[in-house]
Design an enzyme around this catalytic site. Structure first.
Site, PDB file in Angstrom:
ATOM      1  N   SER A  63      56.236  -4.572  66.247  1.00  8.98           N
ATOM      2  CA  SER A  63      55.366  -5.497  65.501  1.00  8.98           C
ATOM      3  C   SER A  63      54.937  -6.733  66.281  1.00  8.98           C
ATOM      4  O   SER A  63      54.000  -7.413  65.866  1.00  8.98           O
ATOM      5  CB  SER A  63      56.080  -5.980  64.240  1.00  8.98           C
ATOM      6  OG  SER A  63      55.698  -5.208  63.159  1.00  8.98           O
ATOM      7  N   LYS A  66      51.397  -6.969  67.053  1.00 10.21           N
ATOM      8  CA  LYS A  66      50.399  -7.358  66.047  1.00 10.21           C
ATOM      9  C   LYS A  66      49.731  -8.681  66.430  1.00 10.21           C
ATOM     10  O   LYS A  66      48.592  -8.938  66.050  1.00 10.21           O
ATOM     11  CB  LYS A  66      51.062  -7.477  64.668  1.00 10.21           C
ATOM     12  CG  LYS A  66      51.506  -6.119  64.091  1.00 10.21           C
ATOM     13  CD  LYS A  66      52.328  -6.285  62.824  1.00 10.21           C
ATOM     14  CE  LYS A  66      52.781  -4.931  62.272  1.00 10.21           C
ATOM     15  NZ  LYS A  66      53.776  -5.069  61.190  1.00 10.21           N
ATOM     16  N   TYR A 188      47.044   2.211  65.835  1.00 12.14           N
ATOM     17  CA  TYR A 188      48.122   1.296  65.424  1.00 12.14           C
ATOM     18  C   TYR A 188      49.477   1.727  66.029  1.00 12.14           C
ATOM     19  O   TYR A 188      50.227   0.897  66.559  1.00 12.14           O
ATOM     20  CB  TYR A 188      48.185   1.260  63.888  1.00 12.14           C
ATOM     21  CG  TYR A 188      49.401   0.548  63.359  1.00 12.14           C
ATOM     22  CD1 TYR A 188      49.495  -0.843  63.396  1.00 12.14           C
ATOM     23  CD2 TYR A 188      50.476   1.267  62.828  1.00 12.14           C
ATOM     24  CE1 TYR A 188      50.629  -1.493  62.928  1.00 12.14           C
ATOM     25  CE2 TYR A 188      51.611   0.627  62.360  1.00 12.14           C
ATOM     26  CZ  TYR A 188      51.682  -0.756  62.416  1.00 12.14           C
ATOM     27  OH  TYR A 188      52.804  -1.394  61.959  1.00 12.14           O
ATOM     28  N   TYR A 240      58.786 -11.158  59.025  1.00 12.90           N
ATOM     29  CA  TYR A 240      58.964 -10.374  57.788  1.00 12.90           C
ATOM     30  C   TYR A 240      59.328 -11.315  56.646  1.00 12.90           C
ATOM     31  O   TYR A 240      58.818 -12.411  56.550  1.00 12.90           O
ATOM     32  CB  TYR A 240      60.040  -9.285  57.952  1.00 12.90           C
ATOM     33  CG  TYR A 240      59.900  -8.469  59.212  1.00 12.90           C
ATOM     34  CD1 TYR A 240      58.734  -7.760  59.467  1.00 12.90           C
ATOM     35  CD2 TYR A 240      60.923  -8.405  60.127  1.00 12.90           C
ATOM     36  CE1 TYR A 240      58.609  -6.997  60.606  1.00 12.90           C
ATOM     37  CE2 TYR A 240      60.811  -7.635  61.273  1.00 12.90           C
ATOM     38  CZ  TYR A 240      59.646  -6.935  61.511  1.00 12.90           C
ATOM     39  OH  TYR A 240      59.525  -6.195  62.639  1.00 12.90           O
ATOM     40  N   VAL A 258      60.708  -4.349  65.227  1.00  7.78           N
ATOM     41  CA  VAL A 258      61.899  -3.557  64.910  1.00  7.78           C
ATOM     42  C   VAL A 258      62.568  -2.962  66.154  1.00  7.78           C
ATOM     43  O   VAL A 258      63.640  -2.386  66.057  1.00  7.78           O
ATOM     44  CB  VAL A 258      61.625  -2.436  63.869  1.00  7.78           C
ATOM     45  CG1 VAL A 258      61.358  -3.008  62.500  1.00  7.78           C
ATOM     46  CG2 VAL A 258      60.516  -1.522  64.328  1.00  7.78           C
TER      47      VAL A 258
HETATM   48  N1  GLU Z   1      55.461   0.381  64.100  1.00  6.92           N
HETATM   49  C1  GLU Z   1      56.342  -0.206  63.124  1.00  6.92           C
HETATM   50  C2  GLU Z   1      55.915   0.200  61.733  1.00  6.92           C
HETATM   51  O1  GLU Z   1      54.771   0.287  61.451  1.00  6.92           O
HETATM   52  C3  GLU Z   1      56.311  -1.676  63.310  1.00  6.92           C
HETATM   53  C4  GLU Z   1      57.285  -2.334  62.447  1.00  6.92           C
HETATM   54  C5  GLU Z   1      57.832  -3.587  62.987  1.00  6.92           C
HETATM   55  O2  GLU Z   1      58.142  -3.765  64.150  1.00  6.92           O
HETATM   56  O3  GLU Z   1      57.967  -4.440  62.122  1.00  6.92           O
HETATM   57  O4  GLU Z   1      56.710   0.445  60.875  1.00  6.92           O
END
Ligand code: GLU
Length: 304
Positions: A63, A66, A188, A240, A258
């Protein structure tokens, strides 16, 4: 301030905690990493670098990517971006479907999965060669031409990514995904699969430390106001459902993934990346948060 001495001390204090927490298992490829790793890297804007522990081992940034996707989309679309997603903390889990129905397919912010999928959709619509453009951008900001996607992590996530498919189809039903869902998801998952070590990761956030200009090549990516906005969103939504606690304990804009990485920064001064794969109940690196809390406590430096 002797940053090396500070991170040596923090490493010794936090290393024993790496046995706690749990490695993410919903993406099978991530389970191949062993827990117990701890890497810390600081990069200052005046190009000094300090490292301790496993800071040369590449890991899946997940993430954290992002922020790169958002930067690329924001640099293409400007504030029109916000017609398609909000700027509020979600208060729900990062892959929640419930809120999307209440809010008619408009994700709360760009860092929950739904928001990041809209960002991916925007990148697909506005870039001729989105895969190359994204990785070239990441290579440029971390000043390392060897950073790359990890195809097997992307494939592994695709196999188990039903919830992300559900989010994308749901938003498409509201008209907030324009490209085919399959294309958006492929992009993604590939974005999330980018691998970096702590050194790369800390370096790659120096453009946000530096008001939106890549300090390695002097290239302007975002203006100061756009940089302020992305940094603010990292404070309110970068961790989060633990963003409030992280702001309270650490006091820096940060983004986690994650894969166990967390990156945070002090504007005009430095960025710091930490990697330890075992996660706490909120999905953030357990030892990583401990490191960052100690860093701002021992240095007395934060954004506040
Ligand atoms: N590729 C992970 C997902 O979409 C990213 C989640 C993350 O790192 O928070 O679940």
């Amino acid at each position: 301030m002797d940053f090396q001495e500070i991170i040596n001390r923090i490493y010794n204090e936090v290393k024993p905690m790496t046995v706690y927490g749990k490695i993410a298992d919903y993406i099978p490829a991530l389970q191949q990493v062993s827990s117990g790793h701890l890497g810390i890297s600081i990069q200052t804007l005046d190009k000094k670098s300090y490292c301790k522990g496993d800071c040369n081992i590449p890991f899946s940034i997940q993430s954290i990517s992002k922020v790169f996707g958002l930067t690329l989309a924001y640099s293409k679309l400007g504030s029109k971006l916000w017609d398609r997603m909000g700027k509020e903390p979600s208060g729900t889990s990062f892959n929640s479907l419930v809120q999307l129905e209440h809010e008619q397919g408009i994700p709360r912010n760009p860092f929950i999965n739904a928001g990041a999928l809209v960002v991916s959709d925007i990148i697909l619509s506005h870039c001729n060669d989105p895969y190359s453009e994204l990785i070239d951008f990441v290579r440029e900001v971390c000043n390392d031409p060897n950073v790359n996607y990890n195809d097997s992590v992307a494939a592994s996530e695709k196999e188990t990514g039903d919830r992300n498919y559900a989010l994308a189809y749901f938003m498409k039903s509201y008209g907030n995904i324009k490209n085919p869902v399959e294309d958006v998801l492929s992009f993604y998952f590939k974005q999330c699969s980018i691998e970096m070590d702590c050194r790369n990761l800390a370096r790659s956030f120096l453009y946000l430390v530096n008001h939106g200009t890549n300090p390695f090549i002097g290239k302007n990516i975002l203006n100061a106001s756009q940089t302020k906005r992305i940094s603010a969103l990292m404070i309110t939504s970068g961790m989060y459902n633990e963003a409030g606690d992280f702001a309270y304990r650490v006091g820096l804009p940060g983004k986690s993934g994650v894969g166990g990485g967390i990156v945070a920064f002090i504007p005009q001064k430095l960025s710091i990346a930490v990697w330890s794969p075992a996660l706490n109940m909120s999905g953030n690196s357990l030892a990583g948060i401990e490191v960052l809390e100690r860093f701002t406590s021992y240095t007395g430096d934060s954004v506040f």
